[in-house]
Design an enzyme around this catalytic site. Structure first.
Site, PDB file in Angstrom:
ATOM      1  N   GLU A 158      -6.021  -5.286   5.697  1.00 40.85           N
ATOM      2  CA  GLU A 158      -6.486  -4.030   5.092  1.00 40.85           C
ATOM      3  C   GLU A 158      -7.610  -4.291   4.089  1.00 40.85           C
ATOM      4  OE1 GLU A 158      -3.328  -0.845   4.379  1.00 40.85           O
ATOM      5  OE2 GLU A 158      -3.916  -1.426   2.369  1.00 40.85           O
ATOM      6  N   TYR A 209      -9.742   0.568  -4.163  1.00 44.53           N
ATOM      7  CA  TYR A 209      -9.179  -0.756  -3.864  1.00 44.53           C
ATOM      8  C   TYR A 209      -9.090  -1.652  -5.097  1.00 44.53           C
ATOM      9  CZ  TYR A 209      -8.769  -0.624   1.219  1.00 44.53           C
ATOM     10  OH  TYR A 209      -8.356  -0.361   2.493  1.00 44.53           O
ATOM     11  N   GLU A 216       0.556   1.727   9.431  1.00 46.92           N
ATOM     12  CA  GLU A 216      -0.595   2.451   9.955  1.00 46.92           C
ATOM     13  C   GLU A 216      -0.246   2.908  11.366  1.00 46.92           C
ATOM     14  OE1 GLU A 216      -1.542  -0.514   8.248  1.00 46.92           O
ATOM     15  OE2 GLU A 216      -2.506   0.536   6.598  1.00 46.92           O
ATOM     16  N   HIS A 245     -13.039   5.508  -1.566  1.00 46.70           N
ATOM     17  CA  HIS A 245     -11.931   4.618  -1.204  1.00 46.70           C
ATOM     18  C   HIS A 245     -12.222   3.171  -1.592  1.00 46.70           C
ATOM     19  CE1 HIS A 245      -7.933   4.705   0.372  1.00 46.70           C
ATOM     20  NE2 HIS A 245      -8.154   3.591   1.050  1.00 46.70           N
ATOM     21  N   CYS A 279      -5.375  -0.884  -6.358  1.00 45.50           N
ATOM     22  CA  CYS A 279      -4.189  -1.287  -5.579  1.00 45.50           C
ATOM     23  C   CYS A 279      -4.213  -2.778  -5.249  1.00 45.50           C
ATOM     24  CB  CYS A 279      -4.050  -0.440  -4.322  1.00 45.50           C
ATOM     25  SG  CYS A 279      -5.301  -0.722  -3.078  1.00 45.50           S
ATOM     26  N   CYS A 304      -3.638   7.512  -0.968  1.00 51.55           N
ATOM     27  CA  CYS A 304      -4.976   7.653  -1.555  1.00 51.55           C
ATOM     28  C   CYS A 304      -6.010   8.139  -0.544  1.00 51.55           C
ATOM     29  CB  CYS A 304      -5.426   6.321  -2.143  1.00 51.55           C
ATOM     30  SG  CYS A 304      -4.089   5.331  -2.794  1.00 51.55           S
ATOM     31  N   CYS A 336       0.869  -1.183   0.000  1.00 50.16           N
ATOM     32  CA  CYS A 336       0.000   0.000   0.000  1.00 50.16           C
ATOM     33  C   CYS A 336       0.901   1.226   0.000  1.00 50.16           C
ATOM     34  CB  CYS A 336      -0.887  -0.048   1.246  1.00 50.16           C
ATOM     35  SG  CYS A 336      -1.577   1.523   1.764  1.00 50.16           S
ATOM     36  N   THR A 374      -3.439   5.247   7.825  1.00 53.74           N
ATOM     37  CA  THR A 374      -2.454   4.790   6.846  1.00 53.74           C
ATOM     38  C   THR A 374      -1.408   5.862   6.557  1.00 53.74           C
ATOM     39  OG1 THR A 374      -4.143   3.392   5.875  1.00 53.74           O
ATOM     40  CG2 THR A 374      -2.247   3.888   4.498  1.00 53.74           C
TER      41      THR A 374
END
Ligand code: SF4
Length: 491
Positions: A437, A288, A249, A284, A291, A96, A92, A184
């Site tokens: 995640e 996903y 995180e 968000h 990514c 974003c 990650c 994050t």
């Protein structure tokens, strides 16, 4: 990197100790590298076109990670860019959330201006946006409060600070207190955008706030969380020591932090909190698709490479597993592209938002399929994935010839090549970025199910069925309309 090197006030803790320079700390260096990839992407040939966009707000090209979407093409470009960046980082890349926060603030402050004629939030936000775009800032987005007792609203909590809230109003701004969890990339950013985490009532008004602060603001503390295998970062080395990129995180603690009015974008606006969360989480959830499918490519590629090293890549059962992995991975990506191409405007002149059904379907697939992809990759890799000797063993002159002899499969590949691929698979397919995640980021699975149920119109679906079955139409169902209801933000 220069910008985040020295911070006077932000107190960042790793394994109980304060960190002065996050760019040099072995625990955080892989995160910095990964975050940096989002900046480099705007200059590298294969991503340059995707990672830049023209901003009408500053009248020039900006890094896409600080761009306000101007149409469906921008949302498609987001998903494609994220997939490419996963190929470059294998994790990650953390930027974003702040980007989605910017787009959410644009939509919500714009709606308040359009619906209620109150333009102060929008004006403040546009000024902030220009500053962020011109300086290409790294932002974290902080939404999830620590929440205390889950069955109680913010104002009902025994711990009043279980949700971030305003504790004092001053002439020049507000003072806030509370903590945000699972944030994050938070230790390696320039600024944090804080957002409300749930629907609120009037009694929760002091909790319905959104604002931006530099991480280097007095009263800010960051406690970086642990991850699987994180001790290896302290080992150094090229194989076991996590020489490549990683994410992190952290827990963001705000202890009576002063925020000037020009950085307050929502103040006690409890009526807008639910829409805020809906708009943000859908952005968000769509992201996903990019990514996580990009990480899927890394895992599929590693599994394929290991199968070749073992001489089993062309065996039908291995081909079958690899194909299944591709299907699961591309399903995630396809749903995200659908959410992007079916984008809609939430403001008269913009405020482009994803299709809420497909964004939720995307994230719901992400909450399930990566575990399946990971399992299949482990099946192909063999048990050595969990038992391989260390890099230090390989470097021991006494052991090396033995390991080279006994860990080799097909002679054209060395034992070291196998060990490298196994470690890569371990660090990607078992990572927080690919598994935990995927379940909890952008909302846990139940949140998507609630959204899917809200947006699907069961009455209309039944009306479609009744017509085909030759039954009389009911007043509640229109068989000619799509079985969809508008999301809150679209009303
Ligand atoms: Fe970006 Fe994916 Fe990380 Fe979210 S989980 S910040 S979308 S890379």
């Amino acid at each position: 990197m220069e910008g985040i090197k020295r911070r006077e006030h932000a107190e960042i803790f790793v394994l109980g100790k304060r960190v002065d320079d996050v760019t040099a700390h072995p625990f955080l260096k892989p995160s910095v590298k990964s975050f940096k990839a989002t900046f480099d992407a705007a200059f590298e040939e294969d991503t340059r076109g995707l990672a830049r966009a023209y901003s009408p707000f500053v009248g020039e090209e900006v890094n896409r990670f600080v761009h306000i979407h101007q149409g469906p093409e921008d949302l498609v470009a987001k998903v494609k860019l994220l997939r490419k960046l996963s190929h470059k980082t294998g994790t990650c890349f953390q930027r974003c959330v702040g980007w989605d926060a910017l787009n959410t603030l644009y939509v919500i402050s714009g709606k308040i201006a359009e619906r209620e004629g109150r333009k102060e939030y929008l004006n403040r936000f546009i000024e902030y946006l220009k500053y962020v775009q011109k300086n290409d800032l790294a932002l974290a987005g902080a939404m999830t409060d620590v929440k205390g007792v889950r069955t109680l609203r913010p104002s009902e909590q025994p711990n009043r600070d279980a949700y971030v809230h305003v504790v004092e109003e001053k002439a020049g701004g507000i003072v806030v207190r509370g903590a945000k969890a699972n944030i994050t990339g938070v230790a390696v950013v320039d600024e944090v955008v804080v957002m409300p985490t749930r629907a609120m009532t009037e009694r929760d008004a002091e909790y319905a706030v959104s604002f931006a602060i530099p991480l280097d603001t007095p009263g800010v503390k960051v406690v970086v969380g642990r991850q699987i295998n994180d001790g290896r970062r302290l080992e150094g080395g090229e194989i076991d020591g996590l020489p490549y990129m990683f994410n992190h995180e952290g827990l963001l603690i705000l202890e009576d932090v002063f925020v000037p009015w020009e950085r307050v974008f929502l103040y006690k606006e409890w009526r807008w909190a639910a829409q805020f969360v809906e708009v943000f989480s859908n952005y968000h959830r769509q992201g996903y698709a990019g990514c996580k499918s990009g990480l899927g490519d890394v895992i599929i590629g590693t599994a394929h490479g290991l199968a070749r090293q073992l001489g089993i890549a062309d065996k039908p059962h291995v081909q079958e597993k690899l194909t299944e992995m591709v299907f699961l991975n591309e399903a995630i990506y396809s749903a995200g592209l659908a959410a992007s191409w079916e984008a809609r405007r939430l403001l008269k002149n913009g405020g482009w938002w994803v299709d809420p059904m497909y964004a939720n379907v995307t994230k719901h697939l992400v909450a399930r399929f990566p575990y399946e992809v990971a399992k299949l990759s482990h099946d192909i890799a063999g048990g050595l994935l969990g038992t391989a000797p260390s890099e230090a063993d390989l470097k021991n002159p006494e052991l090396r010839p033995l390991l080279e002899k006994y860990l080799q499969g097909v002679p054209e590949f060395t034992a070291e090549e196998r060990l490298r691929m196994l470690r890569l698979l371990e660090n990607t397919s078992l990572s927080v970025a690919y598994l935990v995640e995927s379940v909890h980021g952008a909302g846990s699975p139940q949140a998507q199910r609630i959204s899917i149920q809200r947006v699907y119109d069961f009455q209309r679906a039944e009306a479609i069925a009744r017509r085909l079955a030759g039954l009389k139409a009911e007043a509640s169902g229109d068989a000619r309309a799509e079985p969809r209801r508008p999301a809150e933000a679209e009303k």
